[in-house]
Design an enzyme around this catalytic site. Structure first.
Site, PDB file in Angstrom:
ATOM      1  N   HIS A 119       0.808  -1.392  -0.054  1.00 27.15           N
ATOM      2  CA  HIS A 119       0.157   0.016   0.100  1.00 27.15           C
ATOM      3  C   HIS A 119       0.960   1.218  -0.036  1.00 27.15           C
ATOM      4  O   HIS A 119       0.473   2.420   0.007  1.00 27.15           O
ATOM      5  CB  HIS A 119      -0.798  -0.047   1.384  1.00 27.15           C
ATOM      6  CG  HIS A 119      -2.038  -1.296   1.116  1.00 27.15           C
ATOM      7  ND1 HIS A 119      -3.065  -0.960   0.393  1.00 27.15           N
ATOM      8  CD2 HIS A 119      -1.946  -2.124   1.988  1.00 27.15           C
ATOM      9  CE1 HIS A 119      -3.815  -1.985   0.610  1.00 27.15           C
ATOM     10  NE2 HIS A 119      -3.226  -2.625   1.566  1.00 27.15           N
ATOM     11  N   SER A 169     -14.210   1.354   2.871  1.00 27.70           N
ATOM     12  CA  SER A 169     -13.654   0.105   3.147  1.00 27.70           C
ATOM     13  C   SER A 169     -12.258   0.344   4.245  1.00 27.70           C
ATOM     14  O   SER A 169     -12.406  -0.564   5.080  1.00 27.70           O
ATOM     15  CB  SER A 169     -12.941  -0.273   1.734  1.00 27.70           C
ATOM     16  OG  SER A 169     -12.214  -1.428   1.974  1.00 27.70           O
ATOM     17  N   ARG A 196      -8.339   3.730  -6.723  1.00 30.76           N
ATOM     18  CA  ARG A 196      -9.911   3.752  -6.424  1.00 30.76           C
ATOM     19  C   ARG A 196     -10.615   4.924  -5.882  1.00 30.76           C
ATOM     20  O   ARG A 196      -9.873   5.757  -5.213  1.00 30.76           O
ATOM     21  CB  ARG A 196     -10.092   2.373  -5.065  1.00 30.76           C
ATOM     22  CG  ARG A 196     -11.500   2.059  -5.225  1.00 30.76           C
ATOM     23  CD  ARG A 196     -11.764   0.875  -4.104  1.00 30.76           C
ATOM     24  NE  ARG A 196     -12.949   0.446  -4.098  1.00 30.76           N
ATOM     25  CZ  ARG A 196     -13.422  -0.608  -3.210  1.00 30.76           C
ATOM     26  NH1 ARG A 196     -12.431  -0.895  -2.249  1.00 30.76           N
ATOM     27  NH2 ARG A 196     -14.710  -0.971  -3.408  1.00 30.76           N
ATOM     28  N   LEU A 222     -12.587 -15.304  -9.413  1.00 38.48           N
ATOM     29  CA  LEU A 222     -12.169 -14.030  -8.790  1.00 38.48           C
ATOM     30  C   LEU A 222     -13.251 -13.171  -8.552  1.00 38.48           C
ATOM     31  O   LEU A 222     -13.458 -12.007  -8.072  1.00 38.48           O
ATOM     32  CB  LEU A 222     -11.293 -12.936  -9.896  1.00 38.48           C
ATOM     33  CG  LEU A 222      -9.877 -13.445 -10.103  1.00 38.48           C
ATOM     34  CD1 LEU A 222      -9.367 -12.564 -11.129  1.00 38.48           C
ATOM     35  CD2 LEU A 222      -8.885 -13.232  -8.813  1.00 38.48           C
ATOM     36  N   TYR A 260      -9.872   0.783 -10.379  1.00 45.16           N
ATOM     37  CA  TYR A 260     -10.456  -0.212  -9.611  1.00 45.16           C
ATOM     38  C   TYR A 260     -11.999  -0.519 -10.355  1.00 45.16           C
ATOM     39  O   TYR A 260     -12.406  -1.508 -10.850  1.00 45.16           O
ATOM     40  CB  TYR A 260     -10.800   0.024  -8.066  1.00 45.16           C
ATOM     41  CG  TYR A 260     -11.353  -1.101  -7.548  1.00 45.16           C
ATOM     42  CD1 TYR A 260     -10.896  -2.175  -7.038  1.00 45.16           C
ATOM     43  CD2 TYR A 260     -12.853  -1.092  -7.175  1.00 45.16           C
ATOM     44  CE1 TYR A 260     -11.499  -3.258  -6.282  1.00 45.16           C
ATOM     45  CE2 TYR A 260     -13.624  -2.097  -6.676  1.00 45.16           C
ATOM     46  CZ  TYR A 260     -13.001  -3.081  -6.196  1.00 45.16           C
ATOM     47  OH  TYR A 260     -13.699  -4.287  -5.778  1.00 45.16           O
ATOM     48  N   GLY A 276     -16.988  -5.320  -2.117  1.00 43.47           N
ATOM     49  CA  GLY A 276     -16.287  -4.997  -3.373  1.00 43.47           C
ATOM     50  C   GLY A 276     -16.935  -4.387  -4.556  1.00 43.47           C
ATOM     51  O   GLY A 276     -16.105  -4.347  -5.640  1.00 43.47           O
TER      52      GLY A 276
END
Length: 214
Positions: free
Chosen positions: A27, A57, A49, A146, A112, A179
């Site tokens: 990160h 999140s 994102r 996924l 994202y 997600g």
């Protein structure tokens, strides 16, 4: 105890023991990566994102991990986030550093939101960047693997061992949540939506960064 001791080791020791090719998730912003990453042209996939989904999140992650120590509400957490008072902040500097590196030959910059909108295309683009190719049936199989509904039940990514040793708080949302894109209606108030919009506008002024509309 052995597992906790492994977690406590500096990550550099573990990386030095990994055989090439290595896949490393971090990160950290571009500016904190080792200079050798660019000198040796290691391949970097940077995923950006939108701030609304990131802050929700991140709020749930901070409540989930006992080691983060956060027990407050979402509005208080958002105040910290906007003021760059959370780990891995400041958010906008992070994004801008990734964007500035997007034209380097060893960098693939991805949103994202685009990944969610078209996962097969994302797999093909990532594979090409890494010098790989897959048949359509292989890509279809990866998309199934996924899919968030399957990913949420994948024990290799749900951090169940961290729950076992007491690092994750029980009763909080899991490490893999929904997600989704803009899937934060429960936490967001109209005031915070307005603040995020204004904060985003201020920080993107004068840049050509544009998050996809999904």
């Amino acid at each position: 105890m052995k597992f906790i001791e492994q977690l406590s080791q500096p990550v550099g020791l573990m990386l030095s023991e990994m055989k090439s090719p290595r896949f490393i998730k971090t990160h950290l912003p571009i500016s904190l990566l080792p200079p050798s990453v660019f000198e040796k042209k290691a391949k970097i996939i940077y995923v950006a994102r939108n701030p609304s989904d990131v802050v929700v999140s991140y709020y749930h992650l901070n409540r989930l991990y006992r080691t983060q120590g956060y027990v407050g509400d979402f509005e208080t957490f958002y105040n910290y986030f906007e003021k760059d008072l959370t780990p891995w902040s400041p958010y906008w500097t992070h994004i801008k550093e990734g964007w500035a590196a997007k034209d380097r030959e060893n960098v693939l910059f991805m949103y994202y939101e685009d990944m969610k909108r078209n996962l097969p295309d994302t797999i093909r683009k990532t594979a090409a960047f890494l010098g790989k190719s897959f048949a359509d049936e292989q890509i279809e199989s990866m998309c199934t693997h996924l899919d968030i509904r399957n990913f949420r039940n994948n024990k290799s990514v749900t951090c169940e061992e961290l729950t076992t040793v007491g690092i994750l708080n029980r009763g909080e949302q899991g490490f893999v949540r929904n997600g989704q894109v803009r899937g934060n209606a429960e936490e967001m108030t109209e005031d915070i939506r307005r603040r995020i919009s204004e904060w985003t506008e201020r920080n993107l002024d004068g840049t050509d960064i544009k998050f996809p509309d999904c």
